[in-house]
Design an enzyme around this catalytic site. Structure first.
Site, PDB file in Angstrom:
ATOM      1  N   ASN A  87       0.859  -1.190   0.000  1.00 15.62           N
ATOM      2  CA  ASN A  87       0.000   0.000   0.000  1.00 15.62           C
ATOM      3  C   ASN A  87       0.889   1.232   0.000  1.00 15.62           C
ATOM      4  O   ASN A  87       1.679   1.440   0.914  1.00 15.62           O
ATOM      5  CB  ASN A  87      -0.911  -0.041   1.236  1.00 15.62           C
TER       6      ASN A  87
ATOM      7  N   CYS B 216      -5.667   9.001   1.754  1.00 15.36           N
ATOM      8  CA  CYS B 216      -5.483   9.132   3.197  1.00 15.36           C
ATOM      9  C   CYS B 216      -5.955  10.517   3.648  1.00 15.36           C
ATOM     10  O   CYS B 216      -5.433  11.534   3.190  1.00 15.36           O
ATOM     11  CB  CYS B 216      -4.025   8.949   3.609  1.00 15.36           C
TER      12      CYS B 216
ATOM     13  N   GLY C 165     -14.835  -1.138   4.330  1.00 14.25           N
ATOM     14  CA  GLY C 165     -15.532  -0.101   5.088  1.00 14.25           C
ATOM     15  C   GLY C 165     -16.494  -0.742   6.057  1.00 14.25           C
ATOM     16  O   GLY C 165     -17.605  -1.108   5.685  1.00 14.25           O
TER      17      GLY C 165
END
Lengths: 243, 303
Positions: free
Chosen positions: B100, B131, B244
């Site tokens: 990532n 982010c 999520g």
């Protein structure tokens, strides 16, 4: 580290807003004084990290202060309540550094972890002395338990309603101790850091996500690099602390 | 025996469950709780060019149904990640790894992605343009379709492995961002990153987080994620890694029905270190109950 189910056996008020909870469960992951447990509560997303006051095989004692909704929820729990708890978290106090006459200083919610530490030190033949700091006399707890271990206990209260009037540092001797062990609010830790003349170990508090080193939510800077309060801490060596 | 295997751009996963970046470190902490080889894949901690300390404390605040974090991409830097962290993870873990990558400039994204791509230990490059906790970086790349297009195209030019762009939900129209990724050549999409939020301490009359704002995650955001996955699946033909607020095998199935090919589990790992393992253990049971023989067949199945 271990996850286990614990059953509440005792949940009693020690002082206004301060409770002692004795739980039955597997404590085998706890390696020493100064570690903490992380307690899952119904309806709360994150666990509550609470320091270990004392433990034995199959028995865990925590002494906690009601500071928010989670601890308020805990204060209403009755015997028989089952809790999901992570144990054996954090890096606790190193007993090997104590010398013969270590000084243990606990302030408010920082008092509980001093108990198991004192008990272990006494069982090793050391002569610890203990200073307990509170705002006022009615907040006092655990004094008799410490005395029952045969250690000298000095109490300091900010308003002078019991013992030495002032902060724990007002009750600190200028010398004569071999090492400092402490836990309490950060301003107290800083004052002890400034006044102490020996090596020491200081236990810190921080808002945590996981409590086992994954989320980096509680990282602090030290002279030896970044440390996670939940993992390399909560106990830091005096020499590495950056304020 | 039900089938749980899925494929992300040719990378085979034994099951669709992946711990999300930033909630799983580089895996070692979780290896102390269980054998992490049960995971479909791992998305490791978000990495930048330089080592980063991240934001000052407090970095965490609880919320109803979740939490805010403002860690701020604390990481040891791409060189150390490639030289030390990934090889160390590989000693205990043999399944796919998503690197990532985040950045503060186009050059940084390109350099870091190229280094992550060159590591023998990575399988997918997940480009985090979302982010919310770093300033002048991260999300500022992910909220403008032109920027997203440019980052994707530049990164694709230096990567041989599949590139998945991780999207921010903090946008007016996620579909236009997703389309920009596709045009830039992305192999897939990861969505959603956290939603920007804030909590105040009413006694101190100040924000709880030192960074003032943080990213909201946890079950509170699950319906937002499902909605965005649904919308993107309808409009863009790319594999989606959904995330999520996933907490259960049922959530995994719901997200896959919305259009996800695989699913990441984030905040749940922090509340329960066994979250991923329990979801993986439960998945076949829930599939049997729902009459799902092969999990691949339900991808986008609700459309």
């Amino acid at each position: 580290m271990k996850r286990g189910l614990f059953t509440v056996e005792v949940n009693e008020k020690l002082a206004p807003g301060t409770f002692r909870m004795v739980l039955a469960g597997d404590t085998s992951a706890i390696t020493g004084p100064g570690q903490f447990v992380n307690i899952a509560l119904e309806g709360k997303f994150l666990r509550r990290p609470i320091s270990v006051c004392d433990y034995a095989e199959g028995s865990l004692t925590i002494v906690y202060k009601v500071v928010g909704k989670g601890t308020e929820q805990m204060s209403g729990m009755t015997a028989g309540t089952v809790l999901d708890i992570l144990t054996g978290l954090g890096n606790g106090y190193d007993l090997d550094k104590s010398g013969q006459t270590p000084l243990l200083i606990g302030g408010g919610a920082g008092v509980p972890p001093m108990y198991n530490l004192a008990r272990k030190l006494v069982s090793q033949g050391k002569q610890p002395s203990v200073i307990l700091g509170f705002n006022k006399a009615e907040e006092l707890f655990l004094k008799e338990e410490f005395e029952a271990l045969g250690v000298a206990v000095t109490v300091a209260t900010a308003d002078g309603s019991l013992g030495v009037k002032g902060f724990v540092t007002d009750a600190m001797p200028a010398e004569g101790y071999t090492h400092i062990y402490t836990c309490g609010p950060e301003p107290m830790l800083k004052a002890i850091y400034d006044k102490s003349v020996t090596s020491g170990q200081f236990s810190f508090e921080e808002r945590m996500g996981c409590g086992f080193g994954a989320c980096m939510g509680c990282t602090c800077k030290t002279k030896y690099g970044n440390k996670r309060i939940c993992r390399e801490g909560p106990v830091l060596e005096k020499e590495e602390i950056i304020w | 025996m039900v089938k749980t295997a899925v494929s992300l751009s040719g990378i085979q996963l034994e099951n669709p469950v992946i711990p999300a970046s930033g909630t799983f470190g580089f895996g070692y902490e979780f290896a102390e709780w269980y054998d992490i080889n049960c995971l479909g894949a791992i998305s490791v901690k978000g990495t930048t060019r330089e080592p980063r300390f991240g934001n000052p404390a407090p970095r965490i605040a609880e919320t109803p149904g979740g939490m805010l974090n403002a860690v701020g991409l604390q990481n040891p830097g791409i060189d150390k990640v490639v030289a030390e962290e990934l090889p160390r993870l590989r000693q205990i873990y043999s399944k796919p790894i998503l690197a990532n990558i985040s950045g503060f400039s186009m050059d940084e994204f390109v350099e870091c992605c190229a280094k992550a791509d060159a590591s023998p230990h990575t399988n997918i490059i997940e480009v985090n343009v979302s982010c919310p906790n770093v300033h002048h970086g991260g999300m500022s790349f992910g909220t403008d379709p032109n920027m997203v297009y440019n980052v994707t195209k530049s990164v694709k030019a230096v990567c041989h492995k599949p590139v998945y762009v991780k999207l921010s939900p903090n946008v007016t129209d996620i579909v236009s961002i997703a389309k920009a990724c596709k045009e830039g050549g992305a192999d897939g999409l990861s969505l959603i990153n956290t939603l920007m939020g804030m909590r105040l301490d009413i006694k101190k009359r100040k924000p709880i987080l030192a960074n003032l704002t943080g990213g909201l995650s946890g079950p509170a955001v699950f319906p937002v994620a499902v909605r965005m996955i649904w919308q993107v699946y309808e409009a863009v033909n790319l594999p989606i890694i959904g995330m999520g607020g996933v907490q259960s095998a049922e959530d995994v199935i719901e997200m896959m029905l919305a259009g996800a090919t695989a699913v990441q589990v984030g905040a749940a790992n922090l509340a329960n270190p066994y979250a991923c393992k329990e979801i993986i253990d439960n998945l076949p049971i829930v599939m049997e109950r729902l009459g799902i023989q092969d999990i691949k067949e339900i991808i986008g199945g609700a459309h």
